[in-house]
Design an enzyme around this catalytic site. Sequence first.
Site, mmCIF file in Angstrom:
data_model
loop_
_atom_site.group_PDB
_atom_site.id
_atom_site.type_symbol
_atom_site.label_atom_id
_atom_site.label_comp_id
_atom_site.label_asym_id
_atom_site.label_seq_id
_atom_site.Cartn_x
_atom_site.Cartn_y
_atom_site.Cartn_z
ATOM 1 N N GLY A 193 -18.227 8.026 -2.320
ATOM 2 C CA GLY A 193 -17.111 8.024 -3.279
ATOM 3 C C GLY A 193 -17.343 6.948 -4.322
ATOM 4 O O GLY A 193 -18.450 6.428 -4.462
ATOM 5 N N LYS A 196 0.865 -1.194 0.000
ATOM 6 C CA LYS A 196 0.000 0.000 0.000
ATOM 7 C C LYS A 196 0.887 1.224 0.000
ATOM 8 O O LYS A 196 2.020 1.179 0.468
ATOM 9 C CB LYS A 196 -0.879 0.010 1.253
ATOM 10 C CG LYS A 196 -2.102 0.883 1.116
ATOM 11 C CD LYS A 196 -3.194 0.098 0.439
ATOM 12 C CE LYS A 196 -4.480 0.857 0.301
ATOM 13 N NZ LYS A 196 -5.594 -0.068 -0.003
HETATM 14 N N1 GLU Z 1 -7.285 0.238 -3.086
HETATM 15 C C1 GLU Z 1 -8.056 -0.915 -3.391
HETATM 16 C C2 GLU Z 1 -8.128 -1.846 -2.213
HETATM 17 O O1 GLU Z 1 -7.979 -1.432 -1.082
HETATM 18 C C3 GLU Z 1 -7.605 -1.593 -4.685
HETATM 19 C C4 GLU Z 1 -6.197 -2.066 -4.724
HETATM 20 C C5 GLU Z 1 -5.744 -2.512 -6.101
HETATM 21 O O2 GLU Z 1 -6.528 -2.461 -7.035
HETATM 22 O O3 GLU Z 1 -4.583 -2.901 -6.207
HETATM 23 O O4 GLU Z 1 -8.421 -2.993 -2.346
#
Ligand code: GLU
Length: 405
Positions: free
Chosen positions: A216, A103
Amino acid sequence: MQNPFQNAMAQLDKITKIKDFGEDFILKLRQPDRDIRISIPVKMDDGSIKIFDGYRVEYNNALGPYKGGIRYHKDTEVNEVKALAFWMTLKCAVAGIPMGGGKGGITVDPKELSKAELERLSRGWVRKLSDILGPRKDVPAPDVNTTPEIMAWMSDEYAKITKDETRATFTGKPLDKGGSAGREKATGLGGFYVFDSLREELGLPDKCKIAVQGFGNVGLNAAKIFIENGHSVVAISDSKGGIYNEQGLDIEKLSEHKKKTGSLSDFEGGKNITNEELLETKCDLLVPAAFENVINDKNAHKIASSAILELANGPITPEADEILFEKSIPVIPDILANSGGVTVSYFEWDQNLKGEQWSEKEVYGKLLPMMNDAAKKTYKKAKEYSTDLRRGAFILALERIQEKM
Ligand code: GLU
């Protein structure tokens, strides 16, 4: 705010009480592989320079390249990013995709920047991290406040620096810049598929009354999808407050109202409510689709919905989880419920590497069986260990990761 990483580790601790994975394995999962903090100097429109704090946490890559979004928020800090990266590791495992967990983020309120400043900031994040990114190494994506346009800037910057032409290093890109059909709706739709495949087991009616926290990409798309499938959304909110109508809200009209007035409040088709009231709405399904820790030890006993679908990451604290468990309110956990987003991200990466472009129908045709499978296997694990769905999903994920490691 409660430290989200401590919460994530408290969830992990609970698992060790019901299944012995061995100390070494759990120890390994208590720390990310790498936790990188950067400072990003940005030339502002007035000519001054401002320095922003940025992050990338690479948690675990046993199942494949690190995968996970980048969050832009004024409260983003390293413990949040670490927790989110840990959850991504488990999420990819539950979804059954060959990706690890990571992340990223920047501490910034994007609304305070001009578009040009936002672009320079986004490109700056990539310049500082380009060495560790790549289709086989680490593949970022959107998260809170990051858009397909931002992914396009990042992907372009990465291509300029590395000459990589696959465009597979960032997912969630616009369609004409290597994005996948269906990515925008994927998290909400995946959540719906998971809900739909567990609905009867959880004793929910075939027409549910739903309350959604968040307006969102995820909350809004989920609301529309549930309505298209015969359910009704009786309450929805954004960060400032929400709207309630027992007969069901007209989400299209409400979106127009928000576009016009800048807020949800005073919408003709409903009455104003606070975010606290939204969470306490009496309904069949509560869908938190905004931030961490919104259901905690202070309000968990007031939850009046029959079940919860976590489309946000980490919306329920470990203490609240226990309270809900005692109240017999089942929770479909984030690492299962919102895994449709990363699954379609994986499809995008796969299409980029193969030079293919799948239609929306093809994408959803692949997503549905994967979500059904993840939901059923999670349910089975929970039953096998006589526990809740979160612990079921954790055990499923940890078994898959341990096998690889
Ligand atoms: N941010 C999204 C999640 O928390 C998607 C992550 C992604 O597509 O790699 O799952």
